[in-house]
Design a protein around this motif. Structure first.
Motif, PDB file in Angstrom:
ATOM      1  N   GLN A 154       0.819  -1.212   0.000  1.00 38.76           N
ATOM      2  CA  GLN A 154       0.000   0.000   0.000  1.00 38.76           C
ATOM      3  C   GLN A 154       0.854   1.264   0.000  1.00 38.76           C
ATOM      4  OE1 GLN A 154      -0.182  -2.584   2.112  1.00 38.76           O
ATOM      5  NE2 GLN A 154      -2.300  -3.111   2.641  1.00 38.76           N
ATOM      6  N   GLN A 155       2.101   1.166   0.466  1.00 38.50           N
ATOM      7  CA  GLN A 155       2.991   2.322   0.509  1.00 38.50           C
ATOM      8  C   GLN A 155       3.747   2.523  -0.796  1.00 38.50           C
ATOM      9  OE1 GLN A 155       4.965   0.631   4.091  1.00 38.50           O
ATOM     10  NE2 GLN A 155       4.879   2.742   4.867  1.00 38.50           N
ATOM     11  N   ALA A 156       3.942   1.461  -1.550  1.00 47.42           N
ATOM     12  CA  ALA A 156       4.795   1.535  -2.744  1.00 47.42           C
ATOM     13  C   ALA A 156       4.226   0.662  -3.863  1.00 47.42           C
ATOM     14  CB  ALA A 156       6.208   1.092  -2.395  1.00 47.42           C
ATOM     15  N   PRO A 157       3.040   0.996  -4.374  1.00 48.91           N
ATOM     16  CA  PRO A 157       2.462   0.161  -5.425  1.00 48.91           C
ATOM     17  C   PRO A 157       3.348   0.164  -6.673  1.00 48.91           C
ATOM     18  CG  PRO A 157       1.188   2.186  -5.140  1.00 48.91           C
ATOM     19  CD  PRO A 157       2.197   2.141  -4.038  1.00 48.91           C
ATOM     20  N   PRO A 158       3.672  -1.014  -7.206  1.00 51.56           N
ATOM     21  CA  PRO A 158       4.567  -1.082  -8.365  1.00 51.56           C
ATOM     22  C   PRO A 158       3.840  -0.753  -9.657  1.00 51.56           C
ATOM     23  CG  PRO A 158       3.873  -3.271  -7.761  1.00 51.56           C
ATOM     24  CD  PRO A 158       3.269  -2.342  -6.741  1.00 51.56           C
ATOM     25  N   SER A 159       4.606  -0.320 -10.637  1.00 54.82           N
ATOM     26  CA  SER A 159       4.085  -0.071 -11.989  1.00 54.82           C
ATOM     27  C   SER A 159       4.963  -0.817 -12.979  1.00 54.82           C
ATOM     28  CB  SER A 159       4.086   1.429 -12.301  1.00 54.82           C
ATOM     29  OG  SER A 159       3.269   2.121 -11.383  1.00 54.82           O
ATOM     30  N   PRO A 160       4.806  -2.137 -13.080  1.00 56.19           N
ATOM     31  CA  PRO A 160       5.673  -2.895 -13.990  1.00 56.19           C
ATOM     32  C   PRO A 160       5.423  -2.516 -15.434  1.00 56.19           C
ATOM     33  CG  PRO A 160       3.929  -4.292 -13.107  1.00 56.19           C
ATOM     34  CD  PRO A 160       3.837  -2.978 -12.390  1.00 56.19           C
TER      35      PRO A 160
ATOM     36  N   GLY B 187       4.615 -17.248   1.067  1.00 55.37           N
ATOM     37  CA  GLY B 187       4.323 -17.012   2.477  1.00 55.37           C
ATOM     38  C   GLY B 187       3.162 -16.052   2.642  1.00 55.37           C
ATOM     39  N   LEU B 188       2.117 -16.234   1.830  1.00 58.71           N
ATOM     40  CA  LEU B 188       0.963 -15.336   1.839  1.00 58.71           C
ATOM     41  C   LEU B 188       0.475 -15.086   3.264  1.00 58.71           C
ATOM     42  CD1 LEU B 188      -1.249 -13.830   0.191  1.00 58.71           C
ATOM     43  CD2 LEU B 188      -2.566 -15.961   0.268  1.00 58.71           C
ATOM     44  N   SER B 189       0.499 -13.816   3.661  1.00 59.41           N
ATOM     45  CA  SER B 189       0.037 -13.412   4.990  1.00 59.41           C
ATOM     46  C   SER B 189      -0.003 -11.887   5.018  1.00 59.41           C
ATOM     47  CB  SER B 189       0.971 -13.947   6.079  1.00 59.41           C
ATOM     48  OG  SER B 189       0.540 -13.539   7.353  1.00 59.41           O
ATOM     49  N   LEU B 190      -0.833 -11.325   4.148  1.00 59.17           N
ATOM     50  CA  LEU B 190      -0.872  -9.873   3.978  1.00 59.17           C
ATOM     51  C   LEU B 190      -1.618  -9.210   5.131  1.00 59.17           C
ATOM     52  CD1 LEU B 190      -1.757  -9.965   0.189  1.00 59.17           C
ATOM     53  CD2 LEU B 190       0.486  -9.462   1.184  1.00 59.17           C
ATOM     54  N   LYS B 191      -1.141  -8.029   5.506  1.00 57.77           N
ATOM     55  CA  LYS B 191      -1.788  -7.277   6.585  1.00 57.77           C
ATOM     56  C   LYS B 191      -2.296  -5.953   6.038  1.00 57.77           C
ATOM     57  CE  LYS B 191       1.179  -9.257  10.139  1.00 57.77           C
ATOM     58  NZ  LYS B 191       2.238  -9.010  11.128  1.00 57.77           N
ATOM     59  N   PRO B 192      -3.415  -5.470   6.581  1.00 60.97           N
ATOM     60  CA  PRO B 192      -3.891  -4.155   6.139  1.00 60.97           C
ATOM     61  C   PRO B 192      -2.917  -3.067   6.562  1.00 60.97           C
ATOM     62  CG  PRO B 192      -5.230  -4.995   7.951  1.00 60.97           C
ATOM     63  CD  PRO B 192      -4.262  -6.083   7.585  1.00 60.97           C
ATOM     64  N   PHE B 193      -3.007  -1.929   5.896  1.00 58.69           N
ATOM     65  CA  PHE B 193      -2.145  -0.796   6.241  1.00 58.69           C
ATOM     66  C   PHE B 193      -3.020   0.444   6.293  1.00 58.69           C
ATOM     67  CE2 PHE B 193       0.640   2.769   5.084  1.00 58.69           C
ATOM     68  CZ  PHE B 193       1.592   2.645   6.083  1.00 58.69           C
ATOM     69  N   GLY B 194      -3.064   1.094   7.457  1.00 62.35           N
ATOM     70  CA  GLY B 194      -3.936   2.252   7.603  1.00 62.35           C
ATOM     71  C   GLY B 194      -5.374   1.839   7.344  1.00 62.35           C
ATOM     72  N   ARG B 195      -6.039   2.569   6.442  1.00 62.23           N
ATOM     73  CA  ARG B 195      -7.420   2.241   6.096  1.00 62.23           C
ATOM     74  C   ARG B 195      -7.507   1.282   4.920  1.00 62.23           C
ATOM     75  NH1 ARG B 195     -10.466   8.096   6.684  1.00 62.23           N
ATOM     76  NH2 ARG B 195      -9.888   8.425   8.848  1.00 62.23           N
ATOM     77  N   GLY B 196      -6.359   0.943   4.345  1.00 55.75           N
ATOM     78  CA  GLY B 196      -6.346   0.067   3.180  1.00 55.75           C
ATOM     79  C   GLY B 196      -6.516  -1.394   3.570  1.00 55.75           C
ATOM     80  N   GLU B 197      -7.238  -2.125   2.751  1.00 51.80           N
ATOM     81  CA  GLU B 197      -7.418  -3.552   2.956  1.00 51.80           C
ATOM     82  C   GLU B 197      -6.125  -4.292   2.634  1.00 51.80           C
ATOM     83  OE1 GLU B 197     -10.173  -5.092   4.057  1.00 51.80           O
ATOM     84  OE2 GLU B 197     -11.126  -3.136   4.344  1.00 51.80           O
ATOM     85  N   ALA B 198      -5.961  -5.470   3.204  1.00 52.98           N
ATOM     86  CA  ALA B 198      -4.775  -6.283   2.903  1.00 52.98           C
ATOM     87  C   ALA B 198      -4.796  -6.724   1.440  1.00 52.98           C
ATOM     88  CB  ALA B 198      -4.729  -7.495   3.828  1.00 52.98           C
TER      89      ALA B 198
END
Length: 200
Positions: free
Chosen positions: A103-109, A120-131
């Motif tokens: 959420q802090q650094a979305p890539p633009s490939p 190792g899928l285990s995403l966490k939400p960040f601020g108000r953003g969903e995981a």
């Protein structure tokens, strides 16, 4: 010392310094050599991808396991140090390791055959953003190759795999249940894992 491609393929002294600088903080239960099997399998699945994006990776980026010559590799993981390079495996390649959450650094490939890695899928939400947010879902839909690994006993991963698979659509090319015989993984309850590869 384990010989590896990419930024790890150097003299032993230089490689030891690079390993320390690039690997970052590895979770104790994923620090054993048997756990690296996941990266080896993922690198094989990605061998035809021009651009690779890895989200997470538990402090051990896919970069050092790649054996082909991609044009770009971007790894976003809060457990690795920032790193940039212009070559990989002896060829031009834009390598970026970004110490951040997605959420802090979305890539633009760039345009081209994209491989997406979620080991190792285990995403966490960040601020108000969903995981599992629209940025990730967009990458999932765009990627021609997607590799996912998760522990079968991890509730967070089990709650996230459904929306990810729904966004991807279609059956996986590979759907393996792995048991990694590693004492630390077994003690954590994460030795039984599911490894998925999607390709189109």
């Amino acid at each position: 010392m384990t010989e590896r491609a990419g930024p790890y393929a150097q003299s032993e002294a230089d490689a030891n310094r690079e390993d320390a600088a690039l690997e970052g903080t590895r979770l104790p239960h994923l620090a054993g050599p048997a756990a690296e099997l996941r990266q080896v399998l993922a690198a094989h699945a990605l061998r035809d991808c021009a651009h690779i994006v890895e989200i997470g990776g538990a402090g051990l980026p896919i970069t050092g396991f790649l054996t082909h010559r991609p044009l770009s590799v971007t790894v976003i993981d809060p457990k690795i140090p920032d790193h940039e390079a212009q070559t990989l495996n002896g060829a031009p390649c834009r390598v970026r390791h970004v110490r951040a959450k997605l959420q802090q650094a979305p890539p633009s490939p760039p345009e081209g055959r994209l491989g997406l890695v979620l080991l190792g899928l285990s995403l966490k939400p960040f601020g108000r953003g969903e995981a599992v947010d629209e940025t990730l879902l967009g990458l999932i839909r765009r990627a021609e190759v997607m590799v996912i690994d998760h522990a079968l006993a991890l509730d967070r991963a089990l709650g996230q795999i459904g929306p990810i698979l729904a966004a991807r659509g279609g059956a996986p090319l590979i759907d393996l249940e792995l048991r990694i015989n590693d004492a630390a993984l077994a003690a954590a309850g994460y030795d039984r894992r599911r490894f998925l590869v999607f390709s189109r």
